[in-house]
Design an enzyme around this catalytic site. Structure first.
Site, PDB file in Angstrom:
ATOM      1  N   ASP A 195       1.094  -1.037  -0.186  1.00 55.17           N
ATOM      2  CA  ASP A 195       0.192  -0.309  -0.251  1.00 55.17           C
ATOM      3  C   ASP A 195       1.139   1.071  -0.262  1.00 55.17           C
ATOM      4  O   ASP A 195       1.816   1.528  -0.429  1.00 55.17           O
ATOM      5  CB  ASP A 195      -0.919  -0.108   1.097  1.00 55.17           C
ATOM      6  CG  ASP A 195      -2.420   0.638   0.855  1.00 55.17           C
ATOM      7  OD1 ASP A 195      -2.420   1.877   0.825  1.00 55.17           O
ATOM      8  OD2 ASP A 195      -3.340  -0.051   0.994  1.00 55.17           O
ATOM      9  N   HIS A 228      -3.237   6.076   3.616  1.00 50.91           N
ATOM     10  CA  HIS A 228      -4.442   5.011   2.996  1.00 50.91           C
ATOM     11  C   HIS A 228      -3.984   3.994   3.885  1.00 50.91           C
ATOM     12  O   HIS A 228      -4.643   2.870   4.730  1.00 50.91           O
ATOM     13  CB  HIS A 228      -4.322   4.736   1.862  1.00 50.91           C
ATOM     14  CG  HIS A 228      -5.413   4.189   1.166  1.00 50.91           C
ATOM     15  ND1 HIS A 228      -4.924   2.533   0.498  1.00 50.91           N
ATOM     16  CD2 HIS A 228      -6.569   4.501   0.717  1.00 50.91           C
ATOM     17  CE1 HIS A 228      -5.957   1.811   0.298  1.00 50.91           C
ATOM     18  NE2 HIS A 228      -6.896   2.658   0.006  1.00 50.91           N
ATOM     19  N   SER A 255     -11.279  -0.984  -1.116  1.00 51.61           N
ATOM     20  CA  SER A 255      -9.706  -1.089  -0.153  1.00 51.61           C
ATOM     21  C   SER A 255     -10.064  -1.323   1.331  1.00 51.61           C
ATOM     22  O   SER A 255      -9.160  -1.494   2.115  1.00 51.61           O
ATOM     23  CB  SER A 255      -9.164   0.299  -0.289  1.00 51.61           C
ATOM     24  OG  SER A 255     -10.112   1.451   0.163  1.00 51.61           O
TER      25      SER A 255
END
Length: 632
Positions: free
Chosen positions: A170, A202, A418
């Protein structure tokens, strides 16, 4: 004295001691039996405590001078515990820890080799381990992960992901966040920026959803596998963007270091537009290589479920979510409640069929048209770990959940597939902890088989249904310890077939009872009672069904004859998918809806897969659904 422990997958175990005569053994065995309200004979000693007793006896036999092993237990009695029992506990070398005013039980510490004698007393109804407890957050509760914690054994411990490596590919991590502190065992950057922190914000959230451990607010924001080992493999840059080649490099590193860090799960909450067929797509091929060496790969489906005008779109699954060997995860909306009766598939969650394609020598384009996603998991307005200086929060300050003021404790809202994918990654870690010999295909099959079909949604919306961690771990606990040694059709379970229902938040639901194949749904009890060829390594779970001359066929070298084949894409009736009606029959076409054609929007660019306001141009996918998803 040695102990013989007989375990039963469905019922409670029975325990017998070895004595000098069979009559004495029978008498002692009878003293260790009790009867439940249904009149069925059950053991008076819990299964995990019996395991400890067996281990303790082996130690004493091996070393006659070994001190007795002490164990913390709860002794339940038919009425208020009397002085006779308390004197007996002390005479056996035990200690009373606590009693209760309104509960007929005592907590005590006793030598493990004296448990059987204590349990044989007429006024004792049950003796069990004094097990550790912990608060359960929304993700743990609504998925059933908190219920699955207790399905461990002495060797596995609490089912919390302990010892399992989850690689998060990520945008990096704020590794000093309280939710992740001490769990991040390795960090590596593949973006060329020379940093492993999370300027985009994120990856920190994704890691927390999979494996975060947070004691704030009574553990309300725990991840699914809060004791797992986290590997920070940074493949997205400071704007949440990356290249397929960086992601492939990260996957390649995980394969090379699988043994070193016990990497059994990879999470990819990112995606690129699906252009190539999975047969040729390099991201898909990298995922396949990881699966073939025994790593479960969970991938976000994408957030392309509707167009800017809110019209439903089919065929928006991203790469590498189009890869058959991956567990492709769509997003469900739980509306913040632990009960599952109100859960739905989010409007933005990408639907199948997959639209990667190739063009033959005659110039004709052929689409893969595989059924995806494989299942859905909570992914809407979820709260988890936040890095306050990240791009996401500084640009959209309303994402701050405002549950803490200290930087290392801050949490944020985020929505998207996600968010859902790492929830499944955490679940996969729990299954592998319970049985380390499971193949990735078994993990995928068990997660699909135990999922809850959501009424009114087809296979192309939800795959097999909504993630059910309780059912998947319970099913895994019934599987033989080394299933990879089995052959097609061999018995897969150690005992009786488990009940195919789960109760979460006092609501009972049936399991899906089947698995997703290339173009349809395969169902039947033999999928869990007998070993299937598609559960091995080097094949894909979807390989068991063939398309020949337009007819769907089951390949009996990979699936037993006792499995049933649906005749198209099913719409759930709210019970099990195999009871639903046909949504699409024959060739896969989305009737009345837009079907994506694999056109290139950002060819070669991999983006983080969360939902942000439209037209941001920064990494995450813009869907126009932000108002519903992002505000608290």
């Amino acid at each position: 004295m040695a102990l013989i422990v007989t375990l039963s997958c469905m019922g409670l175990p029975t325990l017998t001691k070895r004595f000098g005569s069979s009559a004495q053994a029978h008498s002692q065995k009878a003293a260790l039996d009790n009867y439940n309200p249904a009149g069925e004979k059950v053991s008076k000693i819990s299964e995990d405590l019996q395991d400890l007793m067996a281990q303790g006896s082996e130690i004493r036999i091996a070393d006659a001078d070994a001190s007795p092993r002490m164990v913390d237990v709860i002794i339940q009695t038919s009425s208020k515990p009397g002085k006779k029992l308390l004197r007996m506990v002390r005479s056996k070398g035990g200690f009373l820890l606590s009693g209760y005013d309104n509960v007929d039980a005592v907590a005590a510490q006793v030598p493990v080799d004296q448990v059987g004698e204590i349990a044989s007393q007429s006024d004792v109804t049950y003796v069990s381990l004094d097990r550790p407890t912990q608060a359960a957050g929304h993700l743990e509760t609504t998925t059933g992960a908190n219920l699955a914690r207790a399905y461990g054994t002495v060797s596995t411990g609490l089912i919390d992901g302990s010892g399992i490596g989850i690689a998060i590919l990520d945008s990096g991590m704020y590794a000093n966040h309280d939710s992740l502190s001490g769990q991040v065992v390795y960090q590596r950057d593949f973006t060329g920026e020379g940093r492993v922190d999370d300027p985009y914000g994120h990856g920190t959230f994704v890691a927390g959803s999979a494996a975060g451990s947070n004691s704030m607010n009574g553990g309300a924001y725990n991840g699914i596998a809060p004791a797992a080992r986290i590997l920070n493999v940074r493949v997205l840059n400071s704007l949440g963007q990356g290249r397929s080649s960086d992601t492939i490099a990260g996957i390649d590193w995980c394969i090379s270091n699988k043994t070193t860090y016990n990497i059994r799960v990879i999470n990819l909450s990112l995606g690129a537009t699906a252009v190539d067929s999975y047969v040729n797509d390099p991201l898909c091929l990298a995922v396949r290589r990881a699966v073939n060496v025994g790593i479960v790969v969970c991938v976000a489906a994408g957030n392309a479920g509707k167009d800017p005008n809110g019209n439903k779109i089919y065929g928006g699954i991203h790469s590498p979510g189009i890869e058959p060997s991956a567990i492709t995860v769509g997003a469900a909306n739980t509306f913040g409640t632990d009960v599952r009766s109100d859960d739905v598939v989010t409007t933005y969650s990408s639907r199948g069929p997959t639209r990667g394609s190739y063009t033959d020598g005659n110039g004709v384009k052929h689409y893969d048209n595989l059924v995806k996603p494989d299942l859905v998991a909570p992914g809407n307005k979820i709260i988890n770990a936040m890095w306050q200086n990240s791009y996401l929060v500084t640009t959209y300050p309303y994402l701050d959940a405002r549950v803490a003021s200290k930087t290392s404790k801050k949490m944020m809202y985020l929505s998207g597939t996600s968010v859902a994918s790492p929830v499944v990654a955490g679940a996969a870690a729990l299954l592998i902890q319970r049985n380390p010999n499971l193949t990735p295909n078994m993990v995928k099959a068990f997660l699909e088989y135990t999922a809850q079909p959501l009424a009114g949604f087809s296979n192309l919306d939800q795959g097999a249904g909504l993630l059910n961690v309780e059912g998947a771990v319970r099913l895994t606990s019934c599987v033989k310890s080394n299933p990879t040694n089995l052959t097609l059709g061999a018995q897969l379970l150690t005992g009786a077939t488990p009940l195919q229902t789960t109760m979460i938040a006092l609501q009972l639901f049936e399991w899906a009872g089947g698995i997703i194949q290339k173009w349809n749904f395969v169902y039947g009890n033999e999928l869990i009672t007998k070993y299937q060829g598609v559960y091995g390594c080097g094949v894909m779970l979807s390989d068991g069904v063939l398309l020949s001359g337009g007819t769907l066929l089951a390949d009996r070298t990979l699936l037993t004859g006792g499995t049933l084949l649906s005749f198209g894409t099913l719409l759930s009736s709210g019970t099990v998918l195999s009871d639903g009606t046909l949504f699409i029959e024959g060739s896969i076409l989305a009737d009345g809806s837009v079907l994506a054609d694999g056109s290139v929007m950002s060819d070669g660019v991999v983006m983080s897969d969360c939902v942000l306001p439209p037209n941001t141009g920064q990494g995450a996918l813009a869907t126009g659904d932000a108002g519903a998803c992002m505000t608290p």
